[in-house]
Design a protein around this motif. Sequence first.
Motif, short mmCIF file in Angstrom:
data_model
loop_
_atom_site.label_atom_id
_atom_site.label_comp_id
_atom_site.label_asym_id
_atom_site.label_seq_id
_atom_site.Cartn_x
_atom_site.Cartn_y
_atom_site.Cartn_z
N CYS A 1 -10.46 -9.01 0.10
CA CYS A 1 -10.16 -7.60 0.33
C CYS A 1 -9.69 -6.97 -0.98
O CYS A 1 -8.78 -7.49 -1.63
CB CYS A 1 -9.07 -7.47 1.40
N VAL A 2 -10.33 -5.88 -1.37
CA VAL A 2 -9.92 -5.09 -2.53
C VAL A 2 -9.66 -3.68 -2.04
O VAL A 2 -10.57 -3.00 -1.55
CB VAL A 2 -11.00 -5.10 -3.63
N ALA A 3 -8.42 -3.23 -2.17
CA ALA A 3 -8.01 -1.93 -1.64
C ALA A 3 -7.48 -1.05 -2.75
O ALA A 3 -6.64 -1.47 -3.55
CB ALA A 3 -6.93 -2.12 -0.58
N THR A 4 -7.97 0.18 -2.81
CA THR A 4 -7.50 1.17 -3.78
C THR A 4 -6.54 2.12 -3.08
O THR A 4 -6.91 2.80 -2.11
CB THR A 4 -8.67 1.95 -4.39
N ALA B 1 -9.52 -4.48 6.44
CA ALA B 1 -10.02 -3.16 6.06
C ALA B 1 -9.36 -2.07 6.91
O ALA B 1 -8.92 -1.04 6.40
CB ALA B 1 -11.54 -3.10 6.20
N ARG B 2 -9.28 -2.31 8.21
CA ARG B 2 -8.65 -1.31 9.10
C ARG B 2 -7.16 -1.17 8.80
O ARG B 2 -6.61 -0.06 8.82
CB ARG B 2 -8.87 -1.72 10.55
N LEU B 3 -6.51 -2.29 8.56
CA LEU B 3 -5.08 -2.25 8.26
C LEU B 3 -4.80 -1.40 7.03
O LEU B 3 -3.96 -0.48 7.06
CB LEU B 3 -4.57 -3.67 8.03
N ALA C 1 0.84 -1.21 0.00
CA ALA C 1 0.00 0.00 0.00
C ALA C 1 0.87 1.26 0.00
O ALA C 1 0.51 2.28 -0.60
CB ALA C 1 -0.93 -0.01 1.20
N ARG C 2 2.01 1.19 0.66
CA ARG C 2 2.92 2.34 0.68
C ARG C 2 3.68 2.50 -0.62
O ARG C 2 4.01 3.62 -1.02
CB ARG C 2 3.90 2.21 1.85
N ALA C 3 3.96 1.39 -1.30
CA ALA C 3 4.86 1.43 -2.46
C ALA C 3 4.14 1.59 -3.80
O ALA C 3 4.73 2.10 -4.76
CB ALA C 3 5.70 0.15 -2.50
N LEU C 4 2.89 1.16 -3.88
CA LEU C 4 2.18 1.20 -5.16
C LEU C 4 1.77 2.62 -5.51
O LEU C 4 1.56 3.46 -4.62
CB LEU C 4 0.94 0.30 -5.09
N GLY D 1 -4.07 4.62 3.95
CA GLY D 1 -4.60 5.52 2.93
C GLY D 1 -5.40 4.87 1.83
O GLY D 1 -5.65 5.50 0.80
N CYS D 2 -5.84 3.63 2.03
CA CYS D 2 -6.60 2.93 1.00
C CYS D 2 -8.10 3.02 1.27
O CYS D 2 -8.54 3.06 2.42
CB CYS D 2 -6.21 1.45 0.94
#
Length: 264
Positions: free
Chosen positions: A249-252, A169-171, A113-116, A176-177
């Motif tokens: 889990c799908v995170a943007t 979801a919380r993680l 999440a930090r790198a993408l 920032g997702c």
Amino acid sequence: MWNPSQYLQYADHRHRPFVDLVARVDVDAPRRIVDLGCGPGNSTLLLADRWPDAALDALDSSAEMVSAARRNGLTAEQGDVRDWTPTEDTDLVVSNALLQWVPEHRELLAAWARALPRGAVIAVQMPGNFGAPSHRALREVARSAPWIDRLPTDLLRHDDTVDDPGDYARLLAGHGCAVDAWETTYIQQLSGPDPVLEWMRGTALTPVFDVLDADERTAFEADLAARLREEYPVEPDGDTLFPFRRVFCVATVGAALGATDLAG
């Protein structure tokens, strides 16, 4: 050692969660897609069909699975997911039924999440059935004689292997997702003799088989099969119902925190 043929014996049941996962991905034109834990590649082909203009990379730790994926026409490489890092054009990361094998997968999700790049999507599915009768039976047999002296104590996974959807979801929201997280229990109809054992031969029993020799495997399976028949009796129509819970889990990346969805 992973066996692609054994794994694909229940290909339809194993493929369905992948379809359900990818159906919730909203990306128009990803530049690069990476399938982490591609297995034999039969599900990865769905990504190529949906986004034919994207570069498609596939990774798996098993040489046998990578060979099968390459036979399916994919650009697949052997490697450890813990060593993978996204490139600046990676817009979609898919991981289907892999991260439950990785104890530090929560840290990996946060790192991705930090790198993408902003707007990239992380789509993950993991079995959430480690408290099910099948896994309880597996652990009970492994802790009984003579297997308790043959199998390492940390070989098998337990109830805390995979978290609930809300935890993921919380993680990811904390990084920032915007997150769409849910769970589904599939009531799978399996046929044939000892079908739950047959299912487990393709996945959960793999680390056990890597330790035991051929004669020991046969004896271990006999002990396990007897317990599984009690837990999953044959139905009047001859099939066996095998409930199987899965966590999605799908995170943007970089989307508004207020979009977090704890559906399910």
